[in-house]
Design a protein around this motif. Sequence first.
Motif, short mmCIF file in Angstrom:
data_model
loop_
_atom_site.label_atom_id
_atom_site.label_comp_id
_atom_site.label_asym_id
_atom_site.label_seq_id
_atom_site.Cartn_x
_atom_site.Cartn_y
_atom_site.Cartn_z
N HIS A 1 3.36 -40.12 -43.18
CA HIS A 1 4.63 -39.50 -43.55
C HIS A 1 5.69 -39.73 -42.47
N VAL A 2 5.49 -39.18 -41.28
CA VAL A 2 6.49 -39.29 -40.22
C VAL A 2 6.64 -40.72 -39.72
N ASP A 3 5.53 -41.44 -39.66
CA ASP A 3 5.58 -42.78 -39.07
C ASP A 3 6.46 -43.75 -39.85
N ARG A 4 6.75 -43.44 -41.11
CA ARG A 4 7.57 -44.36 -41.89
C ARG A 4 8.95 -44.56 -41.26
N TRP A 5 9.42 -43.54 -40.54
CA TRP A 5 10.74 -43.65 -39.91
C TRP A 5 10.73 -44.63 -38.73
N PHE A 6 9.55 -44.95 -38.22
CA PHE A 6 9.40 -45.85 -37.07
C PHE A 6 8.96 -47.26 -37.48
N ASP A 7 8.52 -47.42 -38.71
CA ASP A 7 7.83 -48.62 -39.14
C ASP A 7 8.80 -49.64 -39.75
N PRO A 8 8.96 -50.83 -39.14
CA PRO A 8 9.87 -51.83 -39.70
C PRO A 8 9.41 -52.36 -41.05
N GLU A 9 8.17 -52.07 -41.46
CA GLU A 9 7.67 -52.54 -42.75
C GLU A 9 7.82 -51.51 -43.86
N SER A 10 8.26 -50.29 -43.52
CA SER A 10 8.24 -49.20 -44.49
C SER A 10 9.42 -49.23 -45.45
N GLY A 11 10.53 -49.85 -45.05
CA GLY A 11 11.75 -49.75 -45.83
C GLY A 11 12.56 -48.52 -45.49
#
Length: 370
Positions: free
Chosen positions: A332-342
């Motif tokens: 959940h939170v890591d999506r804000w850090f992930d260049p692959e998440s969109g």
Amino acid sequence: MIVVQDRIEVRASDRARLQRRFAEDYVPRARQRGLALEAAWISPPFDLVDQPVTLWLRWHVADVPSWWAMRSAAGDPAVAAFWASVAPMIVSRERRYLVGELLAPSENASAEAAGTTRRAAEASLAPPIDTRPFTVATRGWRETAQLHLPAGAAPTDVEALEASLAAAGPDLPGIEGAWIAANFVPDYGAGHLTWDLLFCDRATATKARASAAWRERVVPALTRCCARWTALGLETVGAGLARPGIRDGVKRTALFRALPDAPAAKLDRWERDLLEMPAHVTAIVNWRLSRAIPLDWSSPDAPVWTHVWEQEYERLDGLTVDYMIHPHHWAHVDRWFDPESGDQLIDTDLCHAYCPLPQTILGRDARSEG
């Protein structure tokens, strides 16, 4: 197993070219990172004349440790470069993680990995606690600094600087508290030491830096021992104090940098997501999220940061295990850090520092909101 679901909207005219780029450039490297492609679909199953079509890509990773290994490997600049190169073809995209009943150790998992995955499954099923009774406001003016010694610094060099600043800190005029400790690991952007200072207000802190104690003891110690140092003032976004009497614990200080074009509304959602973490990861017993204020006593080459996320734990494995395995963190939170998440809002270049905590620091500037 953890299922990774990508939804990618692409203009029909670019669909074939994007699929080729995935097949030739992305999939082989993703496999090396531990991300295995299971299936791919297109919806609708034909190209539209004037509307985008949707590609659905389903991948999996073996377990939670494998997920973190995959995310670490995705820090390779080539990964971000791939997504940047295909961005003109993409209308929108998002990556989500599917767990629940599927969150079970793989057949080939080690005993340690299997145990970690089982703990993650148990954590995902536990309901969040109500953290409202622990919410606090903050008072005064607190600063935090990461002190980086030169490469190859010996433990005795770290100890000498720690001793010098530990002795000088309490002598600063108007100081209400000074805490310094060597970080467990001077890596992941962290310095060798974390130094926290508390004053009644910012003006008092400014006057303290004009004092003889600062000029004659602090400045010489920093310039003699450090390659660089980063000092930040803290403007509280939210804070909580569930264990004010904590002893012999661990303090984690994370420094983050919002991307320059991050929308304010999404940054607000990210801040709220961080402040929800203690409701899920109950090993976080005290916490504070702050906006970072650059200070003029940083070294000239200090990085620029926008946020400081501090947590206190009763045990080290509260950070290294409970915090790292909870799905609220990685799914959940890591999506804000992930260049692959969109959904990325935060630079992948961050500081993750953690050090021994004799007693609470976050409790020293807390006052109840009740």
